[in-house]
Design a protein around this motif. Structure first.
Motif, PDB file in Angstrom:
ATOM      1  N   LYS A  25       0.843  -1.190   0.000  1.00 29.47           N
ATOM      2  CA  LYS A  25       0.000   0.000   0.000  1.00 29.47           C
ATOM      3  C   LYS A  25       0.882   1.245   0.000  1.00 29.47           C
ATOM      4  O   LYS A  25       1.804   1.351   0.799  1.00 29.47           O
ATOM      5  CB  LYS A  25      -0.897  -0.015   1.233  1.00 29.47           C
ATOM      6  CG  LYS A  25      -1.884   1.124   1.290  1.00 29.47           C
ATOM      7  CD  LYS A  25      -2.782   0.998   2.508  1.00 29.47           C
ATOM      8  CE  LYS A  25      -3.749   2.153   2.581  1.00 29.47           C
ATOM      9  NZ  LYS A  25      -4.638   2.031   3.737  1.00 29.47           N
ATOM     10  N   PRO A  26       0.609   2.195  -0.892  1.00 27.91           N
ATOM     11  CA  PRO A  26       1.429   3.417  -0.927  1.00 27.91           C
ATOM     12  C   PRO A  26       1.176   4.278   0.304  1.00 27.91           C
ATOM     13  O   PRO A  26       0.140   4.172   0.959  1.00 27.91           O
ATOM     14  CB  PRO A  26       0.955   4.123  -2.199  1.00 27.91           C
ATOM     15  CG  PRO A  26      -0.396   3.581  -2.472  1.00 27.91           C
ATOM     16  CD  PRO A  26      -0.435   2.193  -1.902  1.00 27.91           C
ATOM     17  N   SER A  27       2.131   5.130   0.619  1.00 24.54           N
ATOM     18  CA  SER A  27       1.991   6.028   1.764  1.00 24.54           C
ATOM     19  C   SER A  27       1.015   7.151   1.422  1.00 24.54           C
ATOM     20  O   SER A  27       0.719   7.422   0.257  1.00 24.54           O
ATOM     21  CB  SER A  27       3.344   6.629   2.129  1.00 24.54           C
ATOM     22  OG  SER A  27       3.730   7.579   1.157  1.00 24.54           O
ATOM     23  N   ALA A  28       0.542   7.823   2.465  1.00 27.88           N
ATOM     24  CA  ALA A  28      -0.378   8.945   2.269  1.00 27.88           C
ATOM     25  C   ALA A  28       0.263  10.044   1.425  1.00 27.88           C
ATOM     26  O   ALA A  28      -0.389  10.642   0.572  1.00 27.88           O
ATOM     27  CB  ALA A  28      -0.822   9.494   3.619  1.00 27.88           C
ATOM     28  N   CYS A  29       1.560  10.300   1.628  1.00 20.22           N
ATOM     29  CA  CYS A  29       2.242  11.341   0.854  1.00 20.22           C
ATOM     30  C   CYS A  29       2.312  10.978  -0.626  1.00 20.22           C
ATOM     31  O   CYS A  29       2.187  11.849  -1.493  1.00 20.22           O
ATOM     32  CB  CYS A  29       3.644  11.589   1.400  1.00 20.22           C
ATOM     33  SG  CYS A  29       3.686  12.370   3.028  1.00 20.22           S
ATOM     34  N   GLN A  30       2.531   9.704  -0.921  1.00 15.94           N
ATOM     35  CA  GLN A  30       2.613   9.269  -2.317  1.00 15.94           C
ATOM     36  C   GLN A  30       1.289   9.494  -3.044  1.00 15.94           C
ATOM     37  O   GLN A  30       1.278   9.656  -4.255  1.00 15.94           O
ATOM     38  CB  GLN A  30       2.982   7.790  -2.400  1.00 15.94           C
ATOM     39  CG  GLN A  30       4.413   7.488  -2.062  1.00 15.94           C
ATOM     40  CD  GLN A  30       4.659   6.002  -2.116  1.00 15.94           C
ATOM     41  OE1 GLN A  30       4.399   5.294  -1.150  1.00 15.94           O
ATOM     42  NE2 GLN A  30       5.143   5.531  -3.248  1.00 15.94           N
ATOM     43  N   CYS A  31       0.196   9.503  -2.315  1.00 18.73           N
ATOM     44  CA  CYS A  31      -1.126   9.668  -2.930  1.00 18.73           C
ATOM     45  C   CYS A  31      -1.599  11.116  -2.907  1.00 18.73           C
ATOM     46  O   CYS A  31      -2.021  11.653  -3.928  1.00 18.73           O
ATOM     47  CB  CYS A  31      -2.142   8.780  -2.218  1.00 18.73           C
ATOM     48  SG  CYS A  31      -1.795   7.013  -2.350  1.00 18.73           S
ATOM     49  N   SER A  32      -1.530  11.766  -1.736  1.00 15.18           N
ATOM     50  CA  SER A  32      -2.137  13.087  -1.593  1.00 15.18           C
ATOM     51  C   SER A  32      -1.334  14.208  -2.244  1.00 15.18           C
ATOM     52  O   SER A  32      -1.885  15.267  -2.535  1.00 15.18           O
ATOM     53  CB  SER A  32      -2.362  13.408  -0.116  1.00 15.18           C
ATOM     54  OG  SER A  32      -1.139  13.571   0.562  1.00 15.18           O
ATOM     55  N   ARG A  33      -0.054  13.993  -2.491  1.00 14.13           N
ATOM     56  CA  ARG A  33       0.770  15.064  -3.076  1.00 14.13           C
ATOM     57  C   ARG A  33       0.768  15.062  -4.595  1.00 14.13           C
ATOM     58  O   ARG A  33       1.422  15.909  -5.215  1.00 14.13           O
ATOM     59  CB  ARG A  33       2.204  14.957  -2.561  1.00 14.13           C
ATOM     60  CG  ARG A  33       2.291  15.353  -1.106  1.00 14.13           C
ATOM     61  CD  ARG A  33       3.685  15.422  -0.616  1.00 14.13           C
ATOM     62  NE  ARG A  33       3.718  15.960   0.731  1.00 14.13           N
ATOM     63  CZ  ARG A  33       4.758  15.877   1.514  1.00 14.13           C
ATOM     64  NH1 ARG A  33       5.861  15.294   1.099  1.00 14.13           N
ATOM     65  NH2 ARG A  33       4.709  16.393   2.731  1.00 14.13           N
ATOM     66  N   LEU A  34       0.034  14.153  -5.197  1.00 17.57           N
ATOM     67  CA  LEU A  34      -0.056  14.104  -6.656  1.00 17.57           C
ATOM     68  C   LEU A  34      -1.206  14.989  -7.113  1.00 17.57           C
ATOM     69  O   LEU A  34      -2.341  14.821  -6.660  1.00 17.57           O
ATOM     70  CB  LEU A  34      -0.267  12.659  -7.122  1.00 17.57           C
ATOM     71  CG  LEU A  34      -0.372  12.441  -8.619  1.00 17.57           C
ATOM     72  CD1 LEU A  34       0.944  12.792  -9.314  1.00 17.57           C
ATOM     73  CD2 LEU A  34      -0.726  10.994  -8.917  1.00 17.57           C
ATOM     74  N   ASP A  35      -0.934  15.929  -7.991  1.00 18.62           N
ATOM     75  CA  ASP A  35      -1.959  16.798  -8.546  1.00 18.62           C
ATOM     76  C   ASP A  35      -2.990  15.926  -9.274  1.00 18.62           C
ATOM     77  O   ASP A  35      -2.610  15.107 -10.112  1.00 18.62           O
ATOM     78  CB  ASP A  35      -1.310  17.784  -9.520  1.00 18.62           C
ATOM     79  CG  ASP A  35      -2.251  18.852 -10.016  1.00 18.62           C
ATOM     80  OD1 ASP A  35      -3.461  18.588 -10.144  1.00 18.62           O
ATOM     81  OD2 ASP A  35      -1.773  19.965 -10.302  1.00 18.62           O
ATOM     82  N   PRO A  36      -4.287  16.076  -8.965  1.00 17.12           N
ATOM     83  CA  PRO A  36      -5.297  15.216  -9.603  1.00 17.12           C
ATOM     84  C   PRO A  36      -5.235  15.196 -11.134  1.00 17.12           C
ATOM     85  O   PRO A  36      -5.479  14.161 -11.739  1.00 17.12           O
ATOM     86  CB  PRO A  36      -6.620  15.804  -9.117  1.00 17.12           C
ATOM     87  CG  PRO A  36      -6.287  16.400  -7.784  1.00 17.12           C
ATOM     88  CD  PRO A  36      -4.882  16.940  -7.955  1.00 17.12           C
ATOM     89  N   LYS A  37      -4.872  16.312 -11.754  1.00 17.02           N
ATOM     90  CA  LYS A  37      -4.816  16.324 -13.222  1.00 17.02           C
ATOM     91  C   LYS A  37      -3.650  15.490 -13.769  1.00 17.02           C
ATOM     92  O   LYS A  37      -3.598  15.186 -14.947  1.00 17.02           O
ATOM     93  CB  LYS A  37      -4.771  17.753 -13.757  1.00 17.02           C
ATOM     94  CG  LYS A  37      -3.501  18.500 -13.459  1.00 17.02           C
ATOM     95  CD  LYS A  37      -3.542  19.911 -13.997  1.00 17.02           C
ATOM     96  CE  LYS A  37      -2.258  20.606 -13.616  1.00 17.02           C
ATOM     97  NZ  LYS A  37      -2.373  22.011 -13.452  1.00 17.02           N
ATOM     98  N   ASN A  38      -2.711  15.089 -12.897  1.00 17.88           N
ATOM     99  CA  ASN A  38      -1.571  14.264 -13.321  1.00 17.88           C
ATOM    100  C   ASN A  38      -1.762  12.779 -13.000  1.00 17.88           C
ATOM    101  O   ASN A  38      -0.837  11.989 -13.176  1.00 17.88           O
ATOM    102  CB  ASN A  38      -0.285  14.762 -12.659  1.00 17.88           C
ATOM    103  CG  ASN A  38       0.101  16.146 -13.133  1.00 17.88           C
ATOM    104  OD1 ASN A  38      -0.243  16.543 -14.237  1.00 17.88           O
ATOM    105  ND2 ASN A  38       0.792  16.885 -12.298  1.00 17.88           N
TER     106      ASN A  38
END
Length: 129
Positions: A25-38
């Motif tokens: 499972k990826p970390s919270a930072c790996q998921c939440s810091r990605l811009d939704p358009k990317n």
């Protein structure tokens, strides 16, 4: 029973390594810091959050019109160093060594040319699922 060939055993070993990484499972930072358009799609229509996380992907249904199950940002040595390239703020100078960069309390990643390789970390407490 004959012993297995070394090639067969090597292939089984490699497949085992891939399976272990894929299900992490990826970390919270790996998921939440990605811009939704990317976001890059990592699932299939109707995938559940549990299925998505089990395949090593991120899951977020809060942004309409973008993939909800998506590929996470690359894992880094420190959670504070997980960020999109455009978020990097320079912490060094040309040709800084990884050791000097880290001694300043900064992150070092030289995989992408023409962006800061030595950059300030972000606060980890801002990461959330």
């Amino acid at each position: 029973m004959e012993p297995q060939s070394p090639w067969f055993l090597l292939i089984l070993f490699i497949l085992g390594l891939c399976t272990g990484v894929e299900g992490e499972k990826p970390s919270a930072c790996q998921c939440s810091r990605l811009d939704p358009k990317n976001r890059k799609n990592c699932g299939f229509p109707g995938i559940s959050g549990e299925e998505c996380f089990a395949s090593g992907c991120c899951f977020d249904t809060q942004v309409p019109g973008v993939p909800w199950c998506f590929t996470p940002l690359p894992k880094q040595e420190s959670e504070g160093c997980v960020m999109e390239v455009k978020a990097r703020v320079n912490c060094g100078y040309p040709a800084i060594s990884p050791e000097t960069c880290k001694s300043r309390g900064c992150c070092f990643d030289d995989q992408i040319p023409e962006v800061p390789w030595c950059f300030y970390p972000l606060p980890v407490n801002e990461c959330h699922y």
